[in-house]
Design a protein around this motif. Structure first.
Motif, mmCIF file in Angstrom:
data_model
loop_
_atom_site.group_PDB
_atom_site.id
_atom_site.type_symbol
_atom_site.label_atom_id
_atom_site.label_comp_id
_atom_site.label_asym_id
_atom_site.label_seq_id
_atom_site.Cartn_x
_atom_site.Cartn_y
_atom_site.Cartn_z
ATOM 1 N N ARG A 158 0.771 -1.108 0.106
ATOM 2 C CA ARG A 158 0.469 -0.233 0.366
ATOM 3 C C ARG A 158 1.036 1.361 0.071
ATOM 4 O O ARG A 158 2.070 1.100 0.366
ATOM 5 C CB ARG A 158 -0.804 0.235 1.328
ATOM 6 C CG ARG A 158 -1.380 -1.285 1.638
ATOM 7 C CD ARG A 158 -2.201 -1.535 2.471
ATOM 8 N NE ARG A 158 -3.052 -2.215 2.822
ATOM 9 C CZ ARG A 158 -2.991 -3.004 4.133
ATOM 10 N NH1 ARG A 158 -2.793 -2.679 5.099
ATOM 11 N NH2 ARG A 158 -4.383 -4.157 3.570
ATOM 12 N N TYR A 159 0.647 2.237 -0.313
ATOM 13 C CA TYR A 159 1.267 3.608 -0.437
ATOM 14 C C TYR A 159 0.239 4.812 0.325
ATOM 15 O O TYR A 159 -1.168 5.349 -1.168
ATOM 16 C CB TYR A 159 1.882 3.880 -1.331
ATOM 17 C CG TYR A 159 2.866 4.432 -1.512
ATOM 18 C CD1 TYR A 159 4.449 4.389 -1.977
ATOM 19 C CD2 TYR A 159 2.920 5.991 -1.838
ATOM 20 C CE1 TYR A 159 5.130 4.980 -1.720
ATOM 21 C CE2 TYR A 159 4.084 6.895 -1.761
ATOM 22 C CZ TYR A 159 5.322 6.672 -1.705
ATOM 23 O OH TYR A 159 5.928 7.678 -1.868
ATOM 24 N N LEU A 160 0.454 5.537 0.932
ATOM 25 C CA LEU A 160 0.017 7.207 1.612
ATOM 26 C C LEU A 160 0.271 7.818 0.298
ATOM 27 O O LEU A 160 1.119 8.307 0.824
ATOM 28 C CB LEU A 160 -0.700 6.877 2.697
ATOM 29 C CG LEU A 160 -0.862 5.366 3.816
ATOM 30 C CD1 LEU A 160 -0.674 5.850 5.002
ATOM 31 C CD2 LEU A 160 -3.045 5.121 3.039
ATOM 32 N N LEU A 161 -0.144 8.439 -0.031
ATOM 33 C CA LEU A 161 -0.254 10.093 -0.317
ATOM 34 C C LEU A 161 -1.069 10.605 -0.557
ATOM 35 O O LEU A 161 -1.723 11.312 -1.792
ATOM 36 C CB LEU A 161 0.207 9.619 -1.728
ATOM 37 C CG LEU A 161 0.993 11.191 -2.486
ATOM 38 C CD1 LEU A 161 2.626 11.420 -1.888
ATOM 39 C CD2 LEU A 161 1.420 10.748 -4.049
ATOM 40 N N ARG A 162 -1.424 11.079 0.562
ATOM 41 C CA ARG A 162 -2.789 12.728 1.009
ATOM 42 C C ARG A 162 -2.449 13.743 -0.401
ATOM 43 O O ARG A 162 -1.045 14.261 -0.636
ATOM 44 C CB ARG A 162 -2.732 13.351 2.100
ATOM 45 C CG ARG A 162 -3.223 12.810 3.046
ATOM 46 C CD ARG A 162 -4.674 13.056 3.797
ATOM 47 N NE ARG A 162 -3.755 13.034 5.140
ATOM 48 C CZ ARG A 162 -4.779 13.368 6.283
ATOM 49 N NH1 ARG A 162 -5.768 14.408 6.344
ATOM 50 N NH2 ARG A 162 -3.821 13.517 7.821
ATOM 51 N N HIS A 163 -3.448 13.977 -0.924
ATOM 52 C CA HIS A 163 -3.031 15.048 -2.495
ATOM 53 C C HIS A 163 -3.144 16.641 -1.420
ATOM 54 O O HIS A 163 -3.293 17.676 -2.493
ATOM 55 C CB HIS A 163 -4.115 14.956 -3.457
ATOM 56 C CG HIS A 163 -5.656 14.866 -2.958
ATOM 57 N ND1 HIS A 163 -6.411 13.531 -2.562
ATOM 58 C CD2 HIS A 163 -6.671 16.020 -3.366
ATOM 59 C CE1 HIS A 163 -7.619 13.933 -2.379
ATOM 60 N NE2 HIS A 163 -6.876 15.814 -2.287
ATOM 61 N N GLU A 164 -4.142 16.290 -0.280
ATOM 62 C CA GLU A 164 -3.841 17.398 0.079
ATOM 63 C C GLU A 164 -5.387 19.164 -0.266
ATOM 64 O O GLU A 164 -6.252 19.187 0.593
ATOM 65 C CB GLU A 164 -2.779 18.332 0.472
ATOM 66 C CG GLU A 164 -1.586 17.181 1.390
ATOM 67 C CD GLU A 164 -1.810 16.943 2.738
ATOM 68 O OE1 GLU A 164 -3.331 17.523 3.210
ATOM 69 O OE2 GLU A 164 -1.281 16.146 3.352
ATOM 70 N N THR A 165 -5.548 18.935 -1.504
ATOM 71 C CA THR A 165 -6.109 19.503 -1.787
ATOM 72 C C THR A 165 -6.033 19.574 -3.986
ATOM 73 O O THR A 165 -5.760 18.821 -3.831
ATOM 74 C CB THR A 165 -6.044 21.110 -1.887
ATOM 75 O OG1 THR A 165 -7.360 21.758 -2.766
ATOM 76 C CG2 THR A 165 -4.749 21.877 -1.944
ATOM 77 N N ALA A 166 -7.622 19.029 -3.767
ATOM 78 C CA ALA A 166 -7.316 19.251 -6.160
ATOM 79 C C ALA A 166 -7.602 20.086 -6.647
ATOM 80 O O ALA A 166 -8.191 20.144 -7.447
ATOM 81 C CB ALA A 166 -8.661 18.162 -6.194
ATOM 82 N N THR A 167 -7.800 21.058 -5.503
ATOM 83 C CA THR A 167 -7.696 22.761 -6.628
ATOM 84 C C THR A 167 -6.803 23.664 -6.722
ATOM 85 O O THR A 167 -5.958 23.391 -5.625
ATOM 86 C CB THR A 167 -8.788 23.462 -5.175
ATOM 87 O OG1 THR A 167 -9.888 23.085 -5.697
ATOM 88 C CG2 THR A 167 -8.807 24.549 -6.090
ATOM 89 N N HIS A 170 -5.531 26.727 -5.042
ATOM 90 C CA HIS A 170 -5.026 25.999 -3.188
ATOM 91 C C HIS A 170 -4.151 26.106 -3.038
ATOM 92 O O HIS A 170 -3.804 25.824 -1.759
ATOM 93 C CB HIS A 170 -6.946 25.688 -2.715
ATOM 94 C CG HIS A 170 -6.945 25.439 -1.544
ATOM 95 N ND1 HIS A 170 -6.876 24.239 -0.967
ATOM 96 C CD2 HIS A 170 -6.613 26.610 -0.806
ATOM 97 C CE1 HIS A 170 -7.162 24.655 0.948
ATOM 98 N NE2 HIS A 170 -6.654 25.588 0.463
ATOM 99 N N TYR A 171 -3.734 24.810 -4.122
ATOM 100 C CA TYR A 171 -2.838 24.110 -3.429
ATOM 101 C C TYR A 171 -1.168 25.191 -3.551
ATOM 102 O O TYR A 171 -0.515 24.640 -2.901
ATOM 103 C CB TYR A 171 -2.989 22.314 -4.407
ATOM 104 C CG TYR A 171 -1.700 21.576 -4.578
ATOM 105 C CD1 TYR A 171 -1.804 20.977 -3.740
ATOM 106 C CD2 TYR A 171 -0.177 22.074 -5.199
ATOM 107 C CE1 TYR A 171 0.248 19.635 -3.929
ATOM 108 C CE2 TYR A 171 0.958 20.837 -5.073
ATOM 109 C CZ TYR A 171 0.712 19.822 -4.032
ATOM 110 O OH TYR A 171 1.607 18.644 -4.029
ATOM 111 N N GLU A 172 -1.106 25.839 -4.420
ATOM 112 C CA GLU A 172 -0.808 26.795 -4.730
ATOM 113 C C GLU A 172 -0.151 27.766 -3.230
ATOM 114 O O GLU A 172 0.869 28.459 -3.872
ATOM 115 C CB GLU A 172 -0.707 27.784 -5.877
ATOM 116 C CG GLU A 172 -0.461 26.765 -7.426
ATOM 117 C CD GLU A 172 -0.394 27.766 -7.857
ATOM 118 O OE1 GLU A 172 -1.108 28.812 -8.956
ATOM 119 O OE2 GLU A 172 -0.632 26.756 -9.544
#
Length: 350
Positions: A158-167, A170-172
């Motif tokens: 398994r691998y966990l990698l939260r994208h944190e925000t898909a916008t 907002h990500y920037e």
């Protein structure tokens, strides 16, 4: 269509469109929230019963080459004491977990260049050789396709990698220029293609976040269909530019967990440490909103406080066994049962 009708539609079809999700988020009241959680719990019970799966968490390095604005272990923070666990110490943590019955180990760390692909492969292979009946989960950030493939071939499950925000916008606002949302999403796509059980996820009520952003998160997750989804409240860290920003609320986080459970009914969703950090009953509230995973900390007590992604992180119990005992009692008291098996996503086949 009122909120109750929208929730019923989501419960029945596991889908709502962007406008419906946004309307629900903008207008949901306490009565709606309780109804939403009731439906989410019913959905989780349908697929996983009353089981709460346990994963042993090993935070093996707090070095990180990245400078994410919200994170306490980001590279520009000179006020924390850095550490790395040597291989023998990692194995010692896993042995303690195995003796407690855990069948999943989560190796989590910052993006630490010291831990080359070769070192990570060595750790995976030794763990798999010693504990062939256990699942190995990695949470070590953005890597190349080839690196992910090496880890998978070595035995990582398994691998966990939260994208944190898909916008993107907002990500920037949360990351420096060298970190791109498109790369994050490409990593998640690669992980799925290789064959991992994949975990994505996001923070709730992070700085600059809107309900529109949260809807984008839900729609992205629905499209990606990850096997695991980590959702936790934003909690500020005193050594970041967001130190004075408000902490995410339990109420909003619970709503997002419940919506995620209904959109992706077979997902594995942790009741995170962050939930318990902001509210002593946060983990139990998570279970009642559809969460079904906990990750007790197996890291040596001497380093736990140094893995400080956010302020006031709780650590239940001074020792791993004590931590397990406390969590199990809370799970049983909340009306659920602790399951120490691998706890794979029921839709996944390797």
């Amino acid at each position: 269509m009122n909120n109750k009708e929208l929730i019923d539609k989501l419960y029945k079809y596991n889908s709502l469109n962007k406008a419906e999700l946004l309307y629900l988020l903008n207008t949901i009241n306490n009565e709606d929230k309780n109804y939403l959680c009731e439906k989410a719990l019913k959905t989780r019970t349908k697929y996983y019963g009353d089981k709460v799966y346990v994963r042993g968490l090993i935070e093996f390095t707090n070095f990180c080459k990245n400078n994410c604005y919200y994170c306490g272990i980001r590279c520009s923070n000179k006020n924390i004491e850095r550490y790395r666990l040597i291989l023998d110490k990692i194995l010692e943590c896993a042995e303690i977990g195995y003796e407690l019955g855990y069948k999943t180990f989560v190796l989590q760390g910052g993006e630490d260049p010291y831990f080359t692909d070769e070192k990570i492969v060595e750790i995976i292979k030794i763990l798999k050789e010693k504990y062939s009946d256990c699942a190995i989960t990695l949470s070590i950030g953005e890597k190349s396709y080839d690196s992910y493939k090496k880890f998978f071939q070595a035995g990582a499950d398994r691998y966990l990698l939260r994208h944190e925000t898909a916008t993107k916008e907002h990500y920037e606002k949360l990351h420096p220029e060298n970190l791109k949302l498109i790369n994050r999403m490409e990593c998640l796509k690669n992980l799925k293609e290789i064959g991992y059980q994949v975990g994505a996820g996001f923070m709730v009520e992070s700085p600059y976040q809107s309900n529109e952003n949260l809807v984008e998160d839900l729609l992205y997750l629905k499209e990606l269909e990850p096997h695991m989804i980590g959702i936790g409240p934003f909690i500020p860290h005193h050594d970041t530019i967001f130190k004075n920003e408000p902490t995410g609320t339990l109420e909003k986080t619970i709503i997002m967990i419940a919506l995620t459970r209904l959109l992706l009914p077979k997902s594995l969703i942790p009741a995170t440490t962050a939930l318990s950090t902001i509210n002593s009953n946060g983990r139990e509230a998570g279970f009642n909103a559809g969460a079904n995973v906990v990750m007790p900390n197996l890291s040596p007590t001497s380093v736990r406080s140094k893995y400080s992604l956010y302020d006031n992180k709780i650590s239940l119990g001074d020792e791993a066994a004590e931590c397990r005992d406390l969590i199990e009692k809370k799970i049983i008291a909340a009306g659920f049962s602790l399951d120490t098996s691998r706890g794979d996503n029921i839709a996944w086949n390797r």
